[in-house]
Scaffold this motif. Structure first.
Motif, mmCIF file in Angstrom:
data_model
loop_
_atom_site.group_PDB
_atom_site.id
_atom_site.type_symbol
_atom_site.label_atom_id
_atom_site.label_comp_id
_atom_site.label_asym_id
_atom_site.label_seq_id
_atom_site.Cartn_x
_atom_site.Cartn_y
_atom_site.Cartn_z
ATOM 1 N N PHE A 77 0.558 -0.898 -0.235
ATOM 2 C CA PHE A 77 0.077 0.063 -0.116
ATOM 3 C C PHE A 77 0.537 1.056 0.057
ATOM 4 O O PHE A 77 2.493 1.151 0.576
ATOM 5 C CB PHE A 77 -1.068 -0.280 1.206
ATOM 6 N N ALA A 78 0.619 2.078 -0.152
ATOM 7 C CA ALA A 78 1.276 3.596 -0.713
ATOM 8 C C ALA A 78 0.046 4.904 -0.518
ATOM 9 O O ALA A 78 -0.904 4.660 -0.121
ATOM 10 C CB ALA A 78 1.752 3.686 -2.200
ATOM 11 N N SER A 79 0.930 5.563 0.584
ATOM 12 C CA SER A 79 0.476 6.792 -0.381
ATOM 13 C C SER A 79 1.280 8.239 -0.604
ATOM 14 O O SER A 79 1.687 7.798 -1.269
ATOM 15 C CB SER A 79 0.232 7.358 2.160
ATOM 16 N N GLY A 80 0.962 9.814 -0.247
ATOM 17 C CA GLY A 80 1.709 9.893 -1.148
ATOM 18 C C GLY A 80 3.444 10.311 -0.833
ATOM 19 O O GLY A 80 4.416 10.578 -1.346
ATOM 20 N N VAL A 81 3.955 9.669 0.660
ATOM 21 C CA VAL A 81 5.291 10.264 1.110
ATOM 22 C C VAL A 81 5.613 9.123 1.768
ATOM 23 O O VAL A 81 6.874 9.119 2.142
ATOM 24 C CB VAL A 81 5.520 11.722 2.295
#
Length: 397
Positions: free
Chosen positions: A79-83
């Motif tokens: 999973f990933a976000s912006g940072v």
């Protein structure tokens, strides 16, 4: 390698193994998991979210490379976000890397960066099955339905987590800013000053530095989670959908504006949920009384500046995307201002802002309702995810 240019239709990503089994999209980077449990990454790396250890030249960021530091871990999903980026091992272990001053890593007090994947030790005794990442907050779901949260907790986006609920500096002055602007066009400078003052207050941000059991969910089994930029959706096993956090765009889907986690005003039964930047999506079953409608529907609410809701009507009220009637949606995902859905026919539908080709329809035109991504016809779509302004689609060979 990754493209390095705008793609207006789905285009193969070269340089990846041929056994990719799962995908994830951050704001500006992408992750791919193989059947052997290897994790690959490409895209933006300004915050070390690609997990490459030593600094790498910017021109190499678009080349998919295996994430370092996970060679001994069999990755199941990512999973990933912006940072930041995260990975879950087949043993339920949670690994994170990147940079976030808002505690999104969950590695302990004042730890704001991890160049290589680092295990979240606060969850050593938990089997994690899913993580969802917002702007500065995170939720993690365990195999047995427990819910943990950490990071920036203003506006009740993490519910009651051992701290008093408080509004974020920006949200607490939202109405004041709106009224200031409406009073006179000459008041824009005054409104801007209010925003800058609120941002300065965030230097003393309310942060939970390590994963903590969310008290609101103590006696409830959680089935699914989704974090938007600054709001959270939590689907309980009994079909109740809760929302918390900012409601600036109506993304909470409820009249009750109290801080914390409260039920969404939704008439159908959600079976899966997703979130864009400021809008929310759900696949819902119709109640038994609606005998004429048995197939699941996509329901949306929240920010609709670029028609990312795919429907007309009151934006802060969950409503069915009628143009998908007749389709059987099995997955939805939201980006900054666009949305995508996958159906049982293994087809992809997209709608909202088409800038830079993010809808995959061959142009930059906006679409006010879901449109079939025709260039994927003939492929068996296994999954699709929306990043901030891009999409990844996994297809069978």
């Amino acid at each position: 390698m990754g493209l390095g240019f705008d793609a207006y239709e789905p285009t193969p990503v070269s340089g990846l193994p041929d056994d990719v089994s799962a995908i994830a999209a951050g704001h500006y980077h992408s992750l791919a998991v193989t059947s052997l449990g290897h994790l690959w990454a490409w895209g933006r790396n300004s915050e070390a979210q690609l997990g490459r250890g030593s600094p790498s030249p910017r021109e190499s960021w678009n080349e998919p490379r295996r994430v370092e530091g996970l060679y001994e871990v069999r990755v199941r999903v990512a999973f990933a976000s912006g940072v930041i980026s995260s990975a879950i091992g087949d043993d339920g272990s949670l690994w994170v890397w990147g940079k976030s001053k808002r505690g999104q890593l969950g590695l302990g007090k004042d730890i704001t960066d991890a160049v290589l994947p680092t295990r979240v030790t606060a969850l050593l005794d938990q089997e994690i099955v899913k993580v969802s990442l917002g702007w500065g907050h995170a939720l993690a779901l365990t195999r047995d339905g427990k819910l943990f949260g950490w990071g920036y907790y203003a506006d009740g986006r993490l519910g009651t987590i051992g701290k008093a609920l408080e509004a974020s500096p920006l949200d607490s002055i939202a109405d004041k800013i709106t009224s200031t602007i409406k009073d006179s066009n000459s008041m824009f400078e005054a409104a801007e000053k209010l925003v800058l003052q609120a941002i300065e207050k965030e230097d003393d941000m309310p942060i939970i530095w390590e994963p903590t059991l969310i008290e609101d969910m103590h006696d409830v089994d959680v089935a699914d989670i989704a974090c938007g930029l600054d709001h959270s959706l939590i689907l309980c096993s009994n079909g109740t959908l809760l929302s918390g956090g900012s409601n600036a765009y109506g993304q909470l889907g409820r009249e009750k504006s109290d801080l914390g986690l409260h039920p969404v005003d939704i008439q159908l039964r959600p079976i899966s949920i997703a979130s864009g930047l400021g809008h929310s999506l759900a696949i819902c079953e119709h109640l038994p009384l609606e005998a004429t409608k048995q197939e699941p529907s996509v329901v949306t609410w929240g920010w609709n500046q670029n028609s990312q809701l795919g429907r007309e009507g009151q934006e802060n009220v969950p409503m069915v995307v009628r143009s998908l009637d007749g389709e059987k949606p099995i997955f939805v995902s939201g980006g900054r201002v666009h949305s995508i859905a996958v159906t049982t026919k293994k087809e992809v539908w997209s709608w909202g802002c088409g800038r830079n080709g993010r809808l995959g329809l061959g142009s930059s035109a906006n679409e006010f309702e879901p449109m079939l991504v025709e260039s994927l016809e003939g492929f068996q779509v296994l999954g699709a995810v929306a990043g901030l302004d891009h999409n990844l689609v996994l297809v069978a060979e």
